[in-house]
Design a protein around this motif. Structure first.
Motif, PDB file in Angstrom:
ATOM      1  N   LEU A   9     -26.779  19.465   9.506  1.00 52.42           N
ATOM      2  CA  LEU A   9     -27.890  19.488  10.453  1.00 52.42           C
ATOM      3  C   LEU A   9     -28.629  20.795  10.228  1.00 52.42           C
ATOM      4  CD1 LEU A   9     -26.043  18.249  13.683  1.00 52.42           C
ATOM      5  CD2 LEU A   9     -27.065  16.892  11.844  1.00 52.42           C
ATOM      6  N   ARG A  34     -29.833  16.242   7.290  1.00 53.85           N
ATOM      7  CA  ARG A  34     -30.640  15.773   8.417  1.00 53.85           C
ATOM      8  C   ARG A  34     -31.470  16.939   8.951  1.00 53.85           C
ATOM      9  NH1 ARG A  34     -26.597  11.926  12.063  1.00 53.85           N
ATOM     10  NH2 ARG A  34     -25.701  10.723  10.324  1.00 53.85           N
ATOM     11  N   GLU A  36     -33.710  18.722  11.581  1.00 52.43           N
ATOM     12  CA  GLU A  36     -33.806  18.656  13.037  1.00 52.43           C
ATOM     13  C   GLU A  36     -35.209  19.041  13.521  1.00 52.43           C
ATOM     14  OE1 GLU A  36     -31.680  18.059  15.709  1.00 52.43           O
ATOM     15  OE2 GLU A  36     -30.112  17.272  14.402  1.00 52.43           O
ATOM     16  N   ASP A  37     -35.631  18.392  14.600  1.00 50.56           N
ATOM     17  CA  ASP A  37     -36.802  18.836  15.353  1.00 50.56           C
ATOM     18  C   ASP A  37     -36.279  19.782  16.436  1.00 50.56           C
ATOM     19  OD1 ASP A  37     -38.969  19.254  16.986  1.00 50.56           O
ATOM     20  OD2 ASP A  37     -39.418  17.137  17.328  1.00 50.56           O
ATOM     21  N   ASN A  40     -37.005  19.144  19.985  1.00 53.72           N
ATOM     22  CA  ASN A  40     -36.382  17.935  20.540  1.00 53.72           C
ATOM     23  C   ASN A  40     -35.073  17.694  19.793  1.00 53.72           C
ATOM     24  OD1 ASN A  40     -35.967  15.559  21.958  1.00 53.72           O
ATOM     25  ND2 ASN A  40     -37.211  14.343  20.542  1.00 53.72           N
ATOM     26  N   LYS A  41     -34.092  18.508  20.110  1.00 59.97           N
ATOM     27  CA  LYS A  41     -32.839  18.520  19.347  1.00 59.97           C
ATOM     28  C   LYS A  41     -32.074  17.216  19.517  1.00 59.97           C
ATOM     29  CE  LYS A  41     -32.633  23.523  19.768  1.00 59.97           C
ATOM     30  NZ  LYS A  41     -31.955  24.708  20.353  1.00 59.97           N
ATOM     31  N   SER A  42     -31.484  16.777  18.433  1.00 61.69           N
ATOM     32  CA  SER A  42     -30.784  15.494  18.436  1.00 61.69           C
ATOM     33  C   SER A  42     -29.521  15.565  19.288  1.00 61.69           C
ATOM     34  CB  SER A  42     -30.416  15.095  17.005  1.00 61.69           C
ATOM     35  OG  SER A  42     -29.369  15.927  16.524  1.00 61.69           O
ATOM     36  N   PRO A  43     -29.108  14.427  19.839  1.00 57.96           N
ATOM     37  CA  PRO A  43     -27.827  14.396  20.567  1.00 57.96           C
ATOM     38  C   PRO A  43     -26.660  14.858  19.705  1.00 57.96           C
ATOM     39  CG  PRO A  43     -29.082  12.395  21.009  1.00 57.96           C
ATOM     40  CD  PRO A  43     -29.818  13.136  19.924  1.00 57.96           C
ATOM     41  N   LEU A  44     -26.723  14.561  18.400  1.00 56.31           N
ATOM     42  CA  LEU A  44     -25.638  14.973  17.510  1.00 56.31           C
ATOM     43  C   LEU A  44     -25.558  16.499  17.410  1.00 56.31           C
ATOM     44  CD1 LEU A  44     -23.374  14.085  15.603  1.00 56.31           C
ATOM     45  CD2 LEU A  44     -25.062  14.080  13.740  1.00 56.31           C
ATOM     46  N   LEU A  45     -26.721  17.168  17.293  1.00 60.86           N
ATOM     47  CA  LEU A  45     -26.720  18.627  17.233  1.00 60.86           C
ATOM     48  C   LEU A  45     -26.146  19.231  18.516  1.00 60.86           C
ATOM     49  CD1 LEU A  45     -27.433  21.374  16.017  1.00 60.86           C
ATOM     50  CD2 LEU A  45     -29.782  21.059  16.833  1.00 60.86           C
ATOM     51  N   GLN A  47     -24.138  17.855  20.553  1.00 64.53           N
ATOM     52  CA  GLN A  47     -22.709  17.528  20.631  1.00 64.53           C
ATOM     53  C   GLN A  47     -21.884  18.421  19.700  1.00 64.53           C
ATOM     54  OE1 GLN A  47     -21.848  13.542  19.278  1.00 64.53           O
ATOM     55  NE2 GLN A  47     -19.651  13.922  19.159  1.00 64.53           N
ATOM     56  N   LYS A  53     -26.240  25.556  20.377  1.00 63.09           N
ATOM     57  CA  LYS A  53     -27.273  24.518  20.234  1.00 63.09           C
ATOM     58  C   LYS A  53     -28.267  24.871  19.114  1.00 63.09           C
ATOM     59  CE  LYS A  53     -26.993  23.313  25.164  1.00 63.09           C
ATOM     60  NZ  LYS A  53     -25.919  24.270  25.502  1.00 63.09           N
TER      61      LYS A  53
END
Length: 220
Positions: A9, A34, A36-37, A40-45, A47, A53
């Motif tokens: 990530l 992957r 990342e934005d 608007n961070k991904s749920p995976l990031l 997690q 974060k």
């Protein structure tokens, strides 16, 4: 480890993420990248790195490794049969970690003042930045790489900043090569490696990224 699942990530301009990409390339490890934005961070990031974060995060078989330098060490330890990144000698290994820590504590925050500040603050940031680069140039000495004859941990810690050099120069109105010719020669030597050349984005893409950042800060 043929069945390993490796995911990174990341965010493409991140000199910290570049460290992991270069280390994985040196080891010839296949992985899923992957981008990342960060707005608007991904749920995976969230997690995988719930504490900070932040990118980059290396995910190996579902387990996260956060912080780029820790990730590079992890890569070197797990895939140790190819292209060792850290020296085998304990003292040299400690020295490599020292300079990586110095880079992490000094370079980014100081360099960012060159394109996010104005006036006296910018000038002070530029002066401090050049002094840090001169210290790093002194640490390199006459060696081809920070670890000696072989490209490794110290080089990986620093080389991602090279694609940002032009942005620092444009907004700071100075020449890094004039100030630190041996450091720039080292960077060009690193760029001859596929792992580095294929990882670092074009310096003009970084300039465009910084320009957008400055517009958001009301500096353009």
């Amino acid at each position: 480890m043929a069945n390993d699942q490796v995911i990174q990530l990341d965010f493409w301009p991140s000199m910290y993420g570049m460290r992991l990409r270069i280390a994985l390339a040196e080891k010839e490890i296949k992985y899923e990248y992957r981008d990342e934005d960060l707005r608007n961070k991904s749920p995976l990031l969230l997690q995988m790195n719930p504490i900070h974060k932040k990118i980059p995060v290396l995910i190996h078989n579902g387990k996260p490794i956060c912080e780029s330098i820790i990730g590079v060490e992890y890569i070197d330890e797990v895939w140790k049969d190819k292209a060792p990144l850290l020296p085998s000698d304990p003292y040299e290994r400690a020295q490599a970690r020292f300079w990586a820590d110095y880079i992490d504590k000094k370079l980014y925050a100081t360099g960012s003042k060159i394109y996010t500040a104005t006036g006296d603050e910018q000038e002070a940031g530029k002066k401090d930045f050049v002094e840090i680069l001169k210290v790093l140039e002194g640490a390199l000495g006459e060696k081809p790489y920070y670890g000696g004859d072989n490209f490794g941990f110290g080089d990986i810690a620093l080389i991602g900043f090279y694609c940002w050099f032009h942005a620092y120069e444009v907004y700071g109105n100075f020449s890094i090569e004039a100030e630190c010719p041996n450091l720039v020669a080292w960077a060009k030597r690193c760029m001859q490696r596929d792992s580095v050349a294929k990882t670092l984005p074009d310096q003009h893409k970084i300039i465009e990224f910084v320009k957008i950042l400055r517009e958001k800060l009301g500096l353009e």
